[in-house]
Design an enzyme around this catalytic site. Structure first.
Site, PDB file in Angstrom:
ATOM      1  N   GLY A 195     -26.956 -12.287 -21.002  1.00  0.00           N
ATOM      2  CA  GLY A 195     -28.381 -12.435 -20.716  1.00  0.00           C
ATOM      3  C   GLY A 195     -29.038 -11.125 -20.324  1.00  0.00           C
ATOM      4  N   ASP A 196     -28.320 -10.303 -19.572  1.00  0.00           N
ATOM      5  CA  ASP A 196     -28.848  -8.998 -19.197  1.00  0.00           C
ATOM      6  C   ASP A 196     -29.066  -8.115 -20.415  1.00  0.00           C
ATOM      7  OD1 ASP A 196     -29.156  -8.968 -16.335  1.00  0.00           O
ATOM      8  OD2 ASP A 196     -26.984  -9.048 -16.173  1.00  0.00           O
ATOM      9  N   SER A 197     -28.083  -8.088 -21.294  1.00  0.00           N
ATOM     10  CA  SER A 197     -28.182  -7.230 -22.469  1.00  0.00           C
ATOM     11  C   SER A 197     -29.277  -7.700 -23.410  1.00  0.00           C
ATOM     12  CB  SER A 197     -26.841  -7.178 -23.201  1.00  0.00           C
ATOM     13  OG  SER A 197     -25.850  -6.584 -22.374  1.00  0.00           O
ATOM     14  N   GLY A 240     -32.497  -6.589 -21.920  1.00  0.00           N
ATOM     15  CA  GLY A 240     -32.661  -5.162 -22.109  1.00  0.00           C
ATOM     16  C   GLY A 240     -33.090  -4.815 -23.520  1.00  0.00           C
TER      17      GLY A 240
END
Length: 401
Positions: A170-172, A175
């Site tokens: 989810g972070d990637s 980003g």
């Protein structure tokens, strides 16, 4: 730090810690932008200590996620720190932050303040749930975003608990969408001369990649669930165990490719069998088809399977570990197994290359993550803002840097 790439000449100020915002900064840096990462004095980004491998006390998540960046320290909570930051804003194009919504405003550094100093500034904001809405003020992590968005519900096997991928997906994703938004805003600024806010949420980024799940539910009440190693109704597209016990992916769900698979297996009659003759029929008889292909694969070594199917024009491949990935000749030829000079240990460390590849203005890996917080303070504050050695020392003594 001689920048090369399509974004050469673009300056980015990166605020925040850990993965989503810094990943957006990394992507912009890969394309040639000058990325200045701001860390709080005495409280460096925890990402410096992340990564499963350890060598001489160092970890290596930082090596690739902070590559192509300059590291400075600055306490934005102080008046003098705020002033210095605004001086940098005057000379920058993009700010990337992934604080909880309202944090910049609490420091009197909201977009209205930033825009007063630089009407062309682009503020990229990454948060768990976005800058507005009833849950905007909540902190967000990738694990929760993947779950709340419905993404994690589709992972795993039917009837079992929904596992996570062994990455902060989810972070990637957030980003990547944040970097995409920054580039779109940068283009729009070239038309209007004005910046804007890019609002990216982890939950929304996880939702955005979910293909037809929403319209399938809206029109027919279909709740897509986990399907194990395959996609329901898409056949054949699964993993099959070879003679030595390793697994091979075979994807031949398109009608023309399925016909090639049948010929390669010595079973051309399957292509005209009513059970498998077209996409819909194969979806209905998926279990039976998987058994047939599985029996064929089980009698052969993985290299034989892949070579036979490759020559026949059927899509297949191994399930590689990272040890096999770094030896992959295709990835090596494309520069995707790239060296990063990591001064912390005094040698190159391999990491992923740059995606996408631009023909005329390719990006580059100019350095691994800066070894020390504040490593480029003198360059940025002295060279860019013109502060002398005495003032820099005073700022350090006061805890601003």
């Amino acid at each position: 730090m001689n920048a090369t790439g399509a974004l050469d000449g673009v300056r980015v100020l990166e605020l925040g810690t850990l993965i989503s915002g810094p990943f957006a900064g990394r992507l912009l840096g890969d394309m040639g932008a000058e990325v200045i990462k701001v860390e709080l004095p005495g409280s460096p980004d925890p990402l410096r200590t992340w990564g499963q491998a350890e060598l001489d006390g160092h970890h290596f998540f930082w090596t690739v996620h902070a590559r192509n960046k300059k590291a400075i320290t600055l306490d934005l909570r102080t008046d003098r720190g705020r002033e210095l930051f605004l001086d940098l804003v005057d000379r920058s194009d993009i700010i990337v932050e992934n604080f909880r919504p309202g944090t910049l405003e609490k420091w009197n550094l909201g977009y209205d303040v930033l825009r007063e100093r630089n009407k062309g500034i682009i503020l990229v904001r990454v948060s768990g749930y976005g800058q507005t809405g009833p849950e905007a003020g909540k902190a967000g992590y990738a694990s929760v975003a993947e779950a709340a968005s419905g993404l994690r519900h589709m992972n795993g096997f039917p009837g079992g608990p929904p596992p996570r991928l062994a990455l902060s997906l989810g972070d990637s994703l957030a980003g990547m969408f944040a970097a995409q938004g920054a580039l779109a805003a940068l283009y729009r600024r070239s038309v209007t001369g004005e910046g804007q806010v890019v609002d990216t949420a982890l939950t929304e980024s996880c939702l955005a990649i979910q293909e037809s799940t929403i319209p399938d539910y809206d029109t027919a009440g279909v709740v897509r669930g986990p399907s194990g190693t395959r996609l329901e109704g898409i056949a054949p597209s699964n993993i099959y165990q070879s003679a030595n016990g390793s697994w091979v992916v075979i994807a031949a769900n398109q009608d023309t490719v399925f016909r090639r698979l049948c010929t390669a297996m010595g079973r051309p009659e399957l292509a005209t069998d009513d059970r498998f003759a077209d996409h819909l029929a194969r979806g209905r008889n998926q279990d039976e088809l998987d058994k047939i292909i599985g029996a064929w694969a089980a009698e052969r070594q993985p290299s034989e399977i892949i070579e036979t199917l490759s020559q026949a024009g059927v899509i297949s491949g191994p399930i590689n570990t990272v040890a096999e990935v770094i030896e992959d000749p295709q990835l090596q030829a494309r520069g995707m197994i790239a060296d990063h000079w990591d001064e912390r240990i005094g040698r190159n460390v391999k990491g992923p290359g740059i995606v996408p590849v631009l023909s005329e203005s390719p990006g580059s890996i100019r350095n691994a993550g800066p070894a020390r917080p504040g490593q480029h303070n003198d360059d940025v504050y002295g060279g860019l803002l013109g502060l002398g050695a005495d003032e820099l020392e005073k700022l350090r003594t006061e805890g601003v840097l």
